[in-house]
Design a protein around this motif. Sequence first.
Motif, PDB file in Angstrom:
ATOM      1  N   ALA A 210       0.832  -1.126   0.113  1.00  0.00           N
ATOM      2  CA  ALA A 210      -0.008   0.001  -0.012  1.00  0.00           C
ATOM      3  C   ALA A 210       0.797   1.270   0.064  1.00  0.00           C
ATOM      4  O   ALA A 210       2.081   1.255   0.325  1.00  0.00           O
ATOM      5  CB  ALA A 210      -0.945   0.051   1.225  1.00  0.00           C
ATOM      6  N   HIS A 211       0.361   2.220  -0.594  1.00  0.00           N
ATOM      7  CA  HIS A 211       1.019   3.521  -0.552  1.00  0.00           C
ATOM      8  C   HIS A 211       0.282   4.662  -0.580  1.00  0.00           C
ATOM      9  O   HIS A 211      -0.863   4.896  -1.163  1.00  0.00           O
ATOM     10  CB  HIS A 211       1.814   3.632  -1.904  1.00  0.00           C
ATOM     11  CG  HIS A 211       2.587   4.837  -1.970  1.00  0.00           C
ATOM     12  ND1 HIS A 211       2.824   5.535  -3.303  1.00  0.00           N
ATOM     13  CD2 HIS A 211       3.613   5.657  -1.285  1.00  0.00           C
ATOM     14  CE1 HIS A 211       3.718   6.471  -3.160  1.00  0.00           C
ATOM     15  NE2 HIS A 211       3.954   6.646  -1.894  1.00  0.00           N
ATOM     16  N   TYR A 212       0.466   5.611   0.510  1.00  0.00           N
ATOM     17  CA  TYR A 212      -0.739   6.678   0.828  1.00  0.00           C
ATOM     18  C   TYR A 212       0.408   7.878   0.882  1.00  0.00           C
ATOM     19  O   TYR A 212       1.475   7.929   1.297  1.00  0.00           O
ATOM     20  CB  TYR A 212      -0.983   6.643   2.143  1.00  0.00           C
ATOM     21  CG  TYR A 212      -1.892   7.780   2.555  1.00  0.00           C
ATOM     22  CD1 TYR A 212      -3.070   7.883   2.099  1.00  0.00           C
ATOM     23  CD2 TYR A 212      -1.518   8.583   3.494  1.00  0.00           C
ATOM     24  CE1 TYR A 212      -4.129   8.929   2.381  1.00  0.00           C
ATOM     25  CE2 TYR A 212      -2.335   9.908   3.777  1.00  0.00           C
ATOM     26  CZ  TYR A 212      -3.554  10.177   3.132  1.00  0.00           C
ATOM     27  OH  TYR A 212      -4.113  10.949   3.575  1.00  0.00           O
ATOM     28  N   PHE A 213       0.188   8.866  -0.096  1.00  0.00           N
ATOM     29  CA  PHE A 213       1.057   9.885  -0.467  1.00  0.00           C
ATOM     30  C   PHE A 213       0.472  11.369  -0.273  1.00  0.00           C
ATOM     31  O   PHE A 213       1.094  12.281  -1.019  1.00  0.00           O
ATOM     32  CB  PHE A 213       1.821   9.752  -1.752  1.00  0.00           C
ATOM     33  CG  PHE A 213       0.930   9.340  -2.931  1.00  0.00           C
ATOM     34  CD1 PHE A 213       0.653  10.299  -3.822  1.00  0.00           C
ATOM     35  CD2 PHE A 213       0.431   8.130  -3.293  1.00  0.00           C
ATOM     36  CE1 PHE A 213      -0.213   9.978  -4.799  1.00  0.00           C
ATOM     37  CE2 PHE A 213      -0.350   7.700  -4.136  1.00  0.00           C
ATOM     38  CZ  PHE A 213      -0.544   8.651  -5.141  1.00  0.00           C
ATOM     39  N   GLU A 214      -0.421  11.465   0.384  1.00  0.00           N
ATOM     40  CA  GLU A 214      -1.070  12.953   0.734  1.00  0.00           C
ATOM     41  C   GLU A 214      -0.185  13.603   1.706  1.00  0.00           C
ATOM     42  O   GLU A 214      -0.291  13.328   2.957  1.00  0.00           O
ATOM     43  CB  GLU A 214      -2.604  12.682   0.968  1.00  0.00           C
ATOM     44  CG  GLU A 214      -3.292  14.110   0.923  1.00  0.00           C
ATOM     45  CD  GLU A 214      -4.806  14.239   1.478  1.00  0.00           C
ATOM     46  OE1 GLU A 214      -5.110  15.291   1.143  1.00  0.00           O
ATOM     47  OE2 GLU A 214      -5.257  13.122   1.956  1.00  0.00           O
TER      48      GLU A 214
END
Length: 305
Positions: A210-214
């Motif tokens: 998973a990747h969260y980039f906010e």
Amino acid sequence: MAEEEEESELSDKQKVEIAKWFLLNSPPGEIQYVAKDVKSILNNDDLYNEAASEAFPVYNKFHLISLPMSNRSGDVLVNSFGELEGNAFLEPRTAQVAIVDHVKQACTEVRPATDEELPSPYTEEFRCNLDAEILKYVEEAYPKGVCSVYCTSGKDVEGPGSDFELAVVISAARHSPQNFCNGSWCSIWNIEFRDDQQTVEVKGKLQVGAHYFEEGNVQLDAKHECKDATLFQAPEDCAVAITSIIRHHETEYLASLEASYLKLPDSTFKDLRRKLPVTRTLFPWHNTLQFSLTRDISKELGIGK
């Protein structure tokens, strides 16, 4: 000075290797975005094409990407179990072979599979029954999930008395770059049918990314391995038993992931920060006037008058 500049200049081979590293380490569903930036940085089409032609096939197979077949008869899973020659991949459920453009991540052509590319009727009966059960499970458990079952050994087995192996591949992805997050679930199950022992050994490898980039960059890369066994039975009974094993282990692993991340605020995050300030005393929020800075600010602003 000129010698130092020459030494600091990367060779074309080094540039290609660095470009490949960035492409291969792209988060799930983001390699096309990374490729666009890499191509711009390299500013050399030949170097980019060399890096992309080597990196994309590895990335696609590692992440078990699924592509719609050009004849609209379903999806093909890109993985090493179904890989044939010339960028061709077997889709065993429909007995078709899809030709894939790895860099464009698209299916360009579809043809019927030959008899040599398909398992014998005996092995196919076990594969087909297991595929039907796995398909029902994936439709229940994974939104937009894709699965396939391959014969990896013993393709020519004609009847009882010999061993053979199947592989179950499950891939589910949720890409939402507009919401700054992407994620994928990949699981591979190797099924070994032991005729002499009348057992079926099940070995699984699960991977969650998973990747969260906010306003940041948070990535998850979790892996898990497990194994189990059941009795060698009729094709229908084997399919049900194997699917139950897979469902149990995947559900258990997902529950353990959820439990561990629910504990993050109360355990892991607290351990990462200082429990007390340098003074070794808690800050007295109920009576901040005891600090001179607070009194000075209050006096200057006329607070409390």
